[in-house]
Design a protein around this motif. Sequence first.
Motif, PDB file in Angstrom:
ATOM      1  N   CYS A  93      10.733  38.290  -1.464  1.00 45.28           N
ATOM      2  CA  CYS A  93      10.858  37.542  -0.161  1.00 45.28           C
ATOM      3  C   CYS A  93      11.139  36.193  -0.387  1.00 45.28           C
ATOM      4  N   SER A  94      10.515  35.592  -1.323  1.00 46.26           N
ATOM      5  CA  SER A  94      10.831  34.420  -1.764  1.00 46.26           C
ATOM      6  C   SER A  94      12.377  33.738  -1.923  1.00 46.26           C
ATOM      7  N   ASP A  95      12.942  35.128  -2.622  1.00 45.54           N
ATOM      8  CA  ASP A  95      14.453  34.637  -2.990  1.00 45.54           C
ATOM      9  C   ASP A  95      15.189  34.747  -1.600  1.00 45.54           C
ATOM     10  N   ARG A  96      14.885  35.330  -0.654  1.00 49.09           N
ATOM     11  CA  ARG A  96      15.413  35.538   0.767  1.00 49.09           C
ATOM     12  C   ARG A  96      15.067  34.671   1.549  1.00 49.09           C
ATOM     13  N   GLY A  97      14.149  33.697   1.292  1.00 55.46           N
ATOM     14  CA  GLY A  97      13.719  32.651   2.181  1.00 55.46           C
ATOM     15  C   GLY A  97      12.868  33.553   3.158  1.00 55.46           C
ATOM     16  N   VAL A  98      12.275  34.700   3.021  1.00 52.05           N
ATOM     17  CA  VAL A  98      11.629  35.154   4.198  1.00 52.05           C
ATOM     18  C   VAL A  98      10.041  35.118   4.030  1.00 52.05           C
ATOM     19  N   PRO A  99       9.314  34.583   5.098  1.00 51.81           N
ATOM     20  CA  PRO A  99       7.994  34.255   4.915  1.00 51.81           C
ATOM     21  C   PRO A  99       7.119  35.935   4.726  1.00 51.81           C
ATOM     22  N   LEU A 100       6.512  35.745   3.868  1.00 45.66           N
ATOM     23  CA  LEU A 100       5.581  37.009   3.555  1.00 45.66           C
ATOM     24  C   LEU A 100       4.011  36.383   3.830  1.00 45.66           C
ATOM     25  N   LEU A 101       3.298  36.921   4.678  1.00 42.18           N
ATOM     26  CA  LEU A 101       2.031  36.657   5.050  1.00 42.18           C
ATOM     27  C   LEU A 101       0.895  37.946   5.038  1.00 42.18           C
ATOM     28  N   VAL A 102      -0.235  37.520   4.633  1.00 42.02           N
ATOM     29  CA  VAL A 102      -0.989  38.765   4.436  1.00 42.02           C
ATOM     30  C   VAL A 102      -2.194  38.796   5.511  1.00 42.02           C
ATOM     31  N   ASN A 103      -2.435  39.747   6.105  1.00 41.73           N
ATOM     32  CA  ASN A 103      -3.519  40.022   7.029  1.00 41.73           C
ATOM     33  C   ASN A 103      -4.987  40.236   6.431  1.00 41.73           C
ATOM     34  N   GLU A 104      -5.279  38.956   5.822  1.00 45.79           N
ATOM     35  CA  GLU A 104      -6.673  39.118   5.236  1.00 45.79           C
ATOM     36  C   GLU A 104      -7.528  38.344   6.020  1.00 45.79           C
ATOM     37  N   ASN A 105      -8.449  39.084   6.665  1.00 48.20           N
ATOM     38  CA  ASN A 105      -9.248  38.530   7.782  1.00 48.20           C
ATOM     39  C   ASN A 105     -10.890  38.118   7.548  1.00 48.20           C
ATOM     40  N   TRP A 106     -10.970  38.647   6.159  1.00 50.81           N
ATOM     41  CA  TRP A 106     -12.612  38.508   5.890  1.00 50.81           C
ATOM     42  C   TRP A 106     -13.117  36.969   6.101  1.00 50.81           C
ATOM     43  N   ARG A 107     -12.214  36.162   5.388  1.00 47.44           N
ATOM     44  CA  ARG A 107     -12.643  34.722   5.270  1.00 47.44           C
ATOM     45  C   ARG A 107     -12.682  34.166   6.741  1.00 47.44           C
TER      46      ARG A 107
ATOM     47  N   THR B 221      -3.560  32.475   4.183  1.00 49.08           N
ATOM     48  CA  THR B 221      -3.352  33.621   3.358  1.00 49.08           C
ATOM     49  C   THR B 221      -1.888  34.024   3.197  1.00 49.08           C
ATOM     50  N   THR B 222      -1.014  33.317   2.664  1.00 52.99           N
ATOM     51  CA  THR B 222       0.480  33.581   2.312  1.00 52.99           C
ATOM     52  C   THR B 222       0.517  34.590   1.199  1.00 52.99           C
ATOM     53  N   GLY B 223       1.544  35.381   0.761  1.00 51.42           N
ATOM     54  CA  GLY B 223       1.732  36.068  -0.089  1.00 51.42           C
ATOM     55  C   GLY B 223       1.642  35.506  -1.405  1.00 51.42           C
ATOM     56  N   GLU B 224       2.062  34.086  -1.626  1.00 53.48           N
ATOM     57  CA  GLU B 224       1.713  33.409  -2.706  1.00 53.48           C
ATOM     58  C   GLU B 224       0.144  33.326  -3.052  1.00 53.48           C
ATOM     59  N   ASP B 225      -0.604  32.949  -1.981  1.00 51.01           N
ATOM     60  CA  ASP B 225      -2.095  32.556  -2.205  1.00 51.01           C
ATOM     61  C   ASP B 225      -2.643  33.870  -2.477  1.00 51.01           C
ATOM     62  N   ASN B 226      -2.337  34.989  -1.706  1.00 48.74           N
ATOM     63  CA  ASN B 226      -3.146  36.394  -1.922  1.00 48.74           C
ATOM     64  C   ASN B 226      -2.849  37.009  -3.042  1.00 48.74           C
ATOM     65  N   LEU B 227      -1.825  36.501  -4.015  1.00 51.74           N
ATOM     66  CA  LEU B 227      -1.461  36.979  -5.276  1.00 51.74           C
ATOM     67  C   LEU B 227      -2.568  36.624  -6.194  1.00 51.74           C
ATOM     68  N   LYS B 228      -3.037  35.487  -5.901  1.00 51.58           N
ATOM     69  CA  LYS B 228      -4.296  35.140  -6.798  1.00 51.58           C
ATOM     70  C   LYS B 228      -5.556  36.025  -6.879  1.00 51.58           C
ATOM     71  N   THR B 229      -5.584  36.660  -5.417  1.00 57.93           N
ATOM     72  CA  THR B 229      -6.653  37.590  -5.561  1.00 57.93           C
ATOM     73  C   THR B 229      -6.378  38.883  -6.008  1.00 57.93           C
ATOM     74  N   VAL B 230      -5.108  39.442  -5.777  1.00 56.68           N
ATOM     75  CA  VAL B 230      -4.360  40.394  -6.313  1.00 56.68           C
ATOM     76  C   VAL B 230      -4.938  40.545  -7.989  1.00 56.68           C
TER      77      VAL B 230
END
Length: 323
Positions: free
Chosen positions: A112-126, A312-321
């Motif tokens: 997604c980053s290579d294509r300039g496309v936002p990737l967001l994660v529906n992480e609602n718990w916080r 909760t962007t994809g980049e941030d959620n990677l840290k949880t993954v």
Amino acid sequence: MGERRFALFGAGFWSRYQLAGWNELAGARCVAIYNRTRSKAEALAAQFGVPRAYDDPEELLEKEDLDFVDICTDVDTHAPFTRMAAERGLPIVCQKPLAPSRETAEELVRFCSDRGVPLLVNENWRWQTPIRAVKAALESGGIGRPFRARIDMISGFPVFQNQPFFRDLDQFILTDLGSHILDVARFLFGEPERLYCQTETVHEDIRGEDVATVMLRMPGTTVVCELAYAENHLEREAFPQTLVFVEGSEGSLELCPGYELRTTTAAGTTSERHPPVHYPWADPAYDVVHASIVPCQANLLSHLAGEGRAETTGEDNLKTVRL
């Protein structure tokens, strides 16, 4: 904020609540639903007044004029659907866990980053009201420097009744509930320096683990996360509430059942309740969780509208993954 048209991928147990959450926001409108079983997509579309239903994701993406897609399907389909949307330049909101493996999740974020496309994660718990209150209390400095904490989500709730596919996951509680609780730990205390984990499988008819104990060494704080869906008998059943206890240099705080936040210092103990907003569409058994969908999606929508940055962007959620 102009209205943003989106397609919902998935018509399972969680999708109806995700869609109801979007409907609370003026800036988003669902125009199509995909599900591999077309009748389920049609039923959900009829329930929410969504004009079109599909059983072919490619056809949906070719025919619909969309501003983003919301992927609310099983984890094994997250990667192909994300790539499918990103190839068309469409921003993606993806359900957690982001992917079935760390390597796949990292590849999706790069794709997604290579294509300039936002990737967001529906992480609602916080975004749960009481957890936001814990964060505010810690930031106020009232208990001084936190040096030890416990985050508990231990329940005898029959979770497999609503989501039977959990039985077949190679990793169950760490990928499902652990995604949430480890994200909460990061939200409250920062990025871990070390991690240690023990797991158990109590149910004899499931593939993965249903109990996990995770110890995290944060900067200055040791955090223990206790997770369990063993369906054993508990005197104190608080599903789906997350309970928190924090020891600090000047006092302690505890998030108790019933959304009660108790803070103890040399001056004594104070108590405040932080119940969630109640929505008529929320399942009472999941009330605090379902209520958190709305502020989470509002945060994601502000990102898509260029009015802020999602937590909760994809980049941030990677840290949880990776945890």
